[in-house]
Scaffold this active site. Structure first.
Site, PDB file in Angstrom:
ATOM      1  N   PRO A   1      77.231  69.846  69.872  1.00  0.00           N
ATOM      2  CA  PRO A   1      78.067  70.064  69.041  1.00  0.00           C
ATOM      3  C   PRO A   1      78.746  69.016  68.354  1.00  0.00           C
ATOM      4  CG  PRO A   1      78.747  70.463  71.238  1.00  0.00           C
ATOM      5  CD  PRO A   1      77.386  70.275  71.233  1.00  0.00           C
ATOM      6  N   ASN A   2      79.214  69.169  67.119  1.00  0.00           N
ATOM      7  CA  ASN A   2      79.808  68.022  66.204  1.00  0.00           C
ATOM      8  C   ASN A   2      78.861  67.144  65.628  1.00  0.00           C
ATOM      9  OD1 ASN A   2      82.518  69.181  66.719  1.00  0.00           O
ATOM     10  ND2 ASN A   2      82.686  68.757  68.816  1.00  0.00           N
TER      11      ASN A   2
ATOM     12  N   ARG B   1      82.129  61.367  61.150  1.00  0.00           N
ATOM     13  CA  ARG B   1      82.731  61.759  62.407  1.00  0.00           C
ATOM     14  C   ARG B   1      82.842  60.180  63.388  1.00  0.00           C
ATOM     15  NH1 ARG B   1      80.396  63.939  68.212  1.00  0.00           N
ATOM     16  NH2 ARG B   1      82.110  64.205  69.100  1.00  0.00           N
TER      17      ARG B   1
ATOM     18  N   TYR C   1      80.218  56.394  66.677  1.00  0.00           N
ATOM     19  CA  TYR C   1      79.044  57.215  66.524  1.00  0.00           C
ATOM     20  C   TYR C   1      78.286  56.573  65.602  1.00  0.00           C
ATOM     21  CZ  TYR C   1      81.365  60.578  69.817  1.00  0.00           C
ATOM     22  OH  TYR C   1      81.839  60.905  70.831  1.00  0.00           O
TER      23      TYR C   1
ATOM     24  N   ASN D   1      70.923  65.174  73.074  1.00  0.00           N
ATOM     25  CA  ASN D   1      72.231  64.962  72.884  1.00  0.00           C
ATOM     26  C   ASN D   1      73.122  66.199  73.291  1.00  0.00           C
ATOM     27  OD1 ASN D   1      74.594  63.619  72.629  1.00  0.00           O
ATOM     28  ND2 ASN D   1      74.197  62.459  70.854  1.00  0.00           N
TER      29      ASN D   1
ATOM     30  N   ALA E   1      79.562  66.866  73.659  1.00  0.00           N
ATOM     31  CA  ALA E   1      80.575  67.313  74.861  1.00  0.00           C
ATOM     32  C   ALA E   1      80.228  68.193  75.850  1.00  0.00           C
ATOM     33  CB  ALA E   1      81.861  67.539  74.345  1.00  0.00           C
TER      34      ALA E   1
ATOM     35  N   GLU F   1      68.094  62.690  78.232  1.00  0.00           N
ATOM     36  CA  GLU F   1      69.350  62.706  77.497  1.00  0.00           C
ATOM     37  C   GLU F   1      69.684  61.558  76.839  1.00  0.00           C
ATOM     38  OE1 GLU F   1      72.086  63.117  81.033  1.00  0.00           O
ATOM     39  OE2 GLU F   1      73.810  63.317  79.573  1.00  0.00           O
TER      40      GLU F   1
ATOM     41  N   HIS G   1      72.560  59.479  74.444  1.00  0.00           N
ATOM     42  CA  HIS G   1      74.104  59.464  73.802  1.00  0.00           C
ATOM     43  C   HIS G   1      74.204  58.135  72.819  1.00  0.00           C
ATOM     44  CE1 HIS G   1      75.640  62.634  76.379  1.00  0.00           C
ATOM     45  NE2 HIS G   1      74.975  62.010  77.412  1.00  0.00           N
TER      46      HIS G   1
ATOM     47  N   ARG H   1      83.754  54.876  78.469  1.00  0.00           N
ATOM     48  CA  ARG H   1      84.758  55.513  77.629  1.00  0.00           C
ATOM     49  C   ARG H   1      85.846  56.421  78.511  1.00  0.00           C
ATOM     50  NH1 ARG H   1      82.102  58.922  72.904  1.00  0.00           N
ATOM     51  NH2 ARG H   1      84.502  58.927  72.369  1.00  0.00           N
TER      52      ARG H   1
ATOM     53  N   ARG I   1      84.396  61.739  80.044  1.00  0.00           N
ATOM     54  CA  ARG I   1      82.991  61.296  79.305  1.00  0.00           C
ATOM     55  C   ARG I   1      82.133  60.540  80.453  1.00  0.00           C
ATOM     56  NH1 ARG I   1      83.844  62.602  73.982  1.00  0.00           N
ATOM     57  NH2 ARG I   1      85.773  62.037  73.305  1.00  0.00           N
TER      58      ARG I   1
END
Ligand code: DQA
Length: 154
Positions: free
Chosen positions: A9-10, A17, A22, A73, A76, A97, A99, A106, A110
């Protein structure tokens, strides 16, 4: 060698963003760069993004029919989706995985990923290059498996 690259998501908003966190590249630009590296290494990459947990789970299930491995990725969902975790565990494809940001540096929420326990490994904090390193890691795992196939699990 076929690889599914999943963005949660996002991540469709990359480029706009929170670019300070990012990066400035769009999702399409990242997919293009990563696809090129995959191809150079003899791998075919299919890319998928969804904001919906169910669609991500469906894509993971379907991957078991055609893919050799997954780079994901989970956005959230990394921090709380047991459903996504179980989907990855269920298909038994090696999953890396990734990120963009260093999630360990962070906010508290997270710093833990429920996905990491079922992933071959986790790469975080290198911006768009996290995806590159993730693809390279997965290709290495898949090459090793060609030489030494994993024992069948019950
Ligand atoms: C992210 C980190 C997550 O905490 C966040 O919710 C994201 C992106 C990353 O790539 O750094 O959506 O997965």
């Amino acid at each position: 060698m076929k690889i599914l690259l999943i963005h949660g998501p996002n991540l469709n908003l990359l480029g706009k963003r929170e670019p300070g966190i990012y990066g400035a590249l769009t999702l399409e630009e990242i997919n293009g760069r990563v696809s090129r590296v995959a191809l150079e290494n003899g791998a075919e990459l299919r890319c998928f993004q969804s904001n919906s947990e169910g669609a991500l789970i469906d894509a993971i299930h379907q991957a078991s029919e055609w893919a050799d491995g997954i780079v994901i990725n989970p956005g959230a969902y990394s921090h709380y989706s047991y459903a996504l975790r179980d989907a990855i565990a269920s298909v038994r494809l090696p999953a890396v995985e990734v990120h963009l940001s260093n999630i360990y540096a962070r906010e508290e929420f997270r710093r833990h990923s429920v996905i990491s326990a079922v992933a071959a490994g986790c790469i975080a904090g290198f911006g768009w290059r996290s995806y590159l390193f993730g693809i390279e890691a997965l290709i290495g795992i898949l090459r090793d498996r060609e030489v030494n196939p994993p024992a069948a699990e019950s």
